[in-house]
Design a protein around this motif. Structure first.
Motif, PDB file in Angstrom:
ATOM      1  N   HIS A 161      37.508  23.006  20.749  1.00 23.48           N
ATOM      2  CA  HIS A 161      37.354  21.451  20.819  1.00 23.48           C
ATOM      3  C   HIS A 161      37.283  20.856  19.337  1.00 23.48           C
ATOM      4  N   PRO A 162      38.109  20.008  19.033  1.00 21.67           N
ATOM      5  CA  PRO A 162      38.270  19.490  17.624  1.00 21.67           C
ATOM      6  C   PRO A 162      36.657  18.856  17.414  1.00 21.67           C
ATOM      7  N   LYS A 163      36.075  18.362  18.211  1.00 22.12           N
ATOM      8  CA  LYS A 163      34.526  17.642  17.899  1.00 22.12           C
ATOM      9  C   LYS A 163      33.559  18.428  18.354  1.00 22.12           C
ATOM     10  N   ARG A 164      33.850  19.899  18.430  1.00 24.79           N
ATOM     11  CA  ARG A 164      32.770  21.009  18.862  1.00 24.79           C
ATOM     12  C   ARG A 164      32.013  20.536  20.339  1.00 24.79           C
ATOM     13  N   ARG A 165      32.377  20.007  20.947  1.00 28.89           N
ATOM     14  CA  ARG A 165      31.585  19.422  22.052  1.00 28.89           C
ATOM     15  C   ARG A 165      31.490  20.645  23.066  1.00 28.89           C
ATOM     16  N   TRP A 166      30.388  20.535  23.880  1.00 30.01           N
ATOM     17  CA  TRP A 166      29.872  21.622  24.848  1.00 30.01           C
ATOM     18  C   TRP A 166      30.699  21.372  26.118  1.00 30.01           C
ATOM     19  N   ALA A 167      30.898  22.718  26.722  1.00 26.99           N
ATOM     20  CA  ALA A 167      31.340  22.810  28.195  1.00 26.99           C
ATOM     21  C   ALA A 167      29.980  22.552  28.926  1.00 26.99           C
ATOM     22  N   TYR A 168      30.284  22.027  30.218  1.00 22.66           N
ATOM     23  CA  TYR A 168      29.154  21.872  30.962  1.00 22.66           C
ATOM     24  C   TYR A 168      29.272  22.571  32.239  1.00 22.66           C
ATOM     25  N   ARG A 169      28.502  22.879  32.990  1.00 22.92           N
ATOM     26  CA  ARG A 169      28.204  23.166  34.383  1.00 22.92           C
ATOM     27  C   ARG A 169      27.834  22.113  35.259  1.00 22.92           C
ATOM     28  N   ILE A 170      28.896  21.699  36.277  1.00 24.69           N
ATOM     29  CA  ILE A 170      28.640  20.590  37.159  1.00 24.69           C
ATOM     30  C   ILE A 170      28.990  21.423  38.752  1.00 24.69           C
ATOM     31  N   GLY A 171      27.711  21.660  39.309  1.00 31.12           N
ATOM     32  CA  GLY A 171      27.765  22.517  40.418  1.00 31.12           C
ATOM     33  C   GLY A 171      28.303  23.822  40.285  1.00 31.12           C
ATOM     34  N   GLU A 172      29.388  24.346  40.675  1.00 31.82           N
ATOM     35  CA  GLU A 172      29.977  25.622  40.259  1.00 31.82           C
ATOM     36  C   GLU A 172      31.208  25.354  39.596  1.00 31.82           C
ATOM     37  N   SER A 173      31.566  24.066  39.271  1.00 34.11           N
ATOM     38  CA  SER A 173      32.595  24.027  38.260  1.00 34.11           C
ATOM     39  C   SER A 173      32.137  23.805  36.643  1.00 34.11           C
ATOM     40  N   VAL A 174      33.211  24.142  35.962  1.00 28.54           N
ATOM     41  CA  VAL A 174      33.229  24.009  34.401  1.00 28.54           C
ATOM     42  C   VAL A 174      33.812  22.946  33.913  1.00 28.54           C
ATOM     43  N   ALA A 175      33.143  22.036  33.181  1.00 30.31           N
ATOM     44  CA  ALA A 175      33.515  20.791  32.761  1.00 30.31           C
ATOM     45  C   ALA A 175      33.630  20.597  31.427  1.00 30.31           C
ATOM     46  N   GLY A 176      34.609  20.051  30.707  1.00 27.55           N
ATOM     47  CA  GLY A 176      34.588  19.501  29.309  1.00 27.55           C
ATOM     48  C   GLY A 176      35.324  18.363  29.028  1.00 27.55           C
ATOM     49  N   PRO A 177      35.399  17.684  27.833  1.00 26.15           N
ATOM     50  CA  PRO A 177      36.080  16.324  27.618  1.00 26.15           C
ATOM     51  C   PRO A 177      37.305  16.508  26.676  1.00 26.15           C
ATOM     52  N   MET A 178      37.939  15.737  26.848  1.00 25.59           N
ATOM     53  CA  MET A 178      39.314  15.357  25.924  1.00 25.59           C
ATOM     54  C   MET A 178      39.286  13.715  25.635  1.00 25.59           C
ATOM     55  N   HIS A 179      40.063  13.438  24.511  1.00 29.49           N
ATOM     56  CA  HIS A 179      40.289  11.900  24.386  1.00 29.49           C
ATOM     57  C   HIS A 179      40.999  11.357  25.339  1.00 29.49           C
ATOM     58  N   HIS A 180      41.077  10.195  25.854  1.00 33.15           N
ATOM     59  CA  HIS A 180      41.952   9.313  26.726  1.00 33.15           C
ATOM     60  C   HIS A 180      43.095   9.502  26.114  1.00 33.15           C
ATOM     61  N   PRO A 181      44.154   9.800  26.873  1.00 31.59           N
ATOM     62  CA  PRO A 181      45.584   9.647  26.367  1.00 31.59           C
ATOM     63  C   PRO A 181      45.953   8.483  25.638  1.00 31.59           C
ATOM     64  N   SER A 182      45.412   7.087  26.068  1.00 31.71           N
ATOM     65  CA  SER A 182      45.898   6.075  25.296  1.00 31.71           C
ATOM     66  C   SER A 182      45.439   6.253  23.722  1.00 31.71           C
ATOM     67  N   TYR A 183      44.314   7.036  23.498  1.00 27.00           N
ATOM     68  CA  TYR A 183      43.749   7.214  22.219  1.00 27.00           C
ATOM     69  C   TYR A 183      44.427   8.056  21.379  1.00 27.00           C
ATOM     70  N   TRP A 184      45.310   8.869  21.730  1.00 23.48           N
ATOM     71  CA  TRP A 184      45.880   9.922  20.947  1.00 23.48           C
ATOM     72  C   TRP A 184      46.573   9.643  19.715  1.00 23.48           C
ATOM     73  N   ASN A 185      47.372   8.260  19.791  1.00 22.10           N
ATOM     74  CA  ASN A 185      48.010   7.881  18.548  1.00 22.10           C
ATOM     75  C   ASN A 185      46.999   7.523  17.391  1.00 22.10           C
ATOM     76  N   ARG A 186      45.711   7.034  17.778  1.00 21.05           N
ATOM     77  CA  ARG A 186      44.704   6.557  16.915  1.00 21.05           C
ATOM     78  C   ARG A 186      43.671   7.966  16.302  1.00 21.05           C
ATOM     79  N   SER A 187      44.094   8.972  17.056  1.00 21.44           N
ATOM     80  CA  SER A 187      43.019   9.985  16.899  1.00 21.44           C
ATOM     81  C   SER A 187      43.092  10.715  15.556  1.00 21.44           C
ATOM     82  N   GLY A 188      44.106  10.624  14.652  1.00 24.40           N
ATOM     83  CA  GLY A 188      44.344  11.208  13.734  1.00 24.40           C
ATOM     84  C   GLY A 188      44.624  12.806  13.759  1.00 24.40           C
ATOM     85  N   MET A 189      44.874  13.258  15.062  1.00 21.10           N
ATOM     86  CA  MET A 189      45.180  14.749  15.395  1.00 21.10           C
ATOM     87  C   MET A 189      46.668  14.744  15.179  1.00 21.10           C
ATOM     88  N   ALA A 190      47.206  16.021  14.609  1.00 24.92           N
ATOM     89  CA  ALA A 190      48.444  16.314  14.339  1.00 24.92           C
ATOM     90  C   ALA A 190      49.455  16.444  15.725  1.00 24.92           C
TER      91      ALA A 190
END
Length: 212
Positions: A161-190
């Protein structure tokens, strides 16, 4: 008056998963006209996927299908690369679950939900999740601001993860975040699609690892 979640989109082949992984994508919110705001449809999420991705109207193929929005195309790219599944857009979404976190319609794509609306999203999320069977192996939350309102157990840092975010456990699922696709052009990521594909791949590997 209690707020109910939108019905999640659950593809007809969702239970098969994608290369052994059942995935739920969680985005931000729906935005509608002022007139539509007064008539919230519980099926709005499923209707949107059928119209924009499956090109269906009233259960039939649309003779004049609209172009798939960039939002859906970018999420498709993340899934294709992250789970190494090269298939058509409709075939991919037929194997996904999809849900919008904010349970009320917003006015425009740039509208910012209130604290009350974020709290409402948090309060009804588990009800929406519990309606999906079998439960997802991976929940990819495609909105950093919604991720901050999720209630979950910290699992481990996502190395990809570019921001070193944590993975979470929600019930029996593994969860993690990403930027909303509309933000990609402003993220500065290559290469945002590649970065988020790596995160999805890592989450999938966590979900298959034996519990400590």
């Amino acid at each position: 008056m209690s707020i109910e979640p939108y019905e999640p989109w659950v593809g007809s082949s969702y239970g098969k998963g994608i290369n052994g992984t059942r995935v739920m994508l969680v985005a931000d919110s729906h935005y509608v006209t002022e007139g539509e705001k007064r008539h919230k449809k519980s099926s709005h999420t499923t209707d949107i996927v059928k119209w924009w991705v499956l090109k269906q109207k009233n259960g039939k193929s649309n003779k004049h299908p609209p172009e798939t929005p960039l939002f859906f195309r970018r999420l498709t790219e993340v899934v294709q690369s992250g789970l190494d599944f090269q298939a058509t857009e409709p075939e991919i979404w037929d194997r996904l679950a999809f849900y919008n976190f904010i349970p009320e319609p917003m006015g425009t794509a740039t509208s910012i939900p209130s604290r009350r609306q974020f709290k409402a999203g948090r309060d009804v999320f588990r009800k929406a999740l519990d309606s999906i069977t079998p439960e997802p192996n991976v929940i990819l939350v495609c909105s950093m601001r919604c991720w901050d309102w999720m209630e979950a157990e910290e699992l481990k840092v996502l190395e990809t993860h570019p921001k070193r975010r944590w993975a979470y456990r929600i019930g029996e699922s593994v969860a993690g975040p990403m930027h909303h696709p509309s933000y990609w052009n402003r993220s500065g990521m290559a290469n945002p699609a590649k970065s988020w594909s790596n995160v999805l791949q890592e989450l999938a590997s966590f979900s298959k690892a034996p519990a400590p």
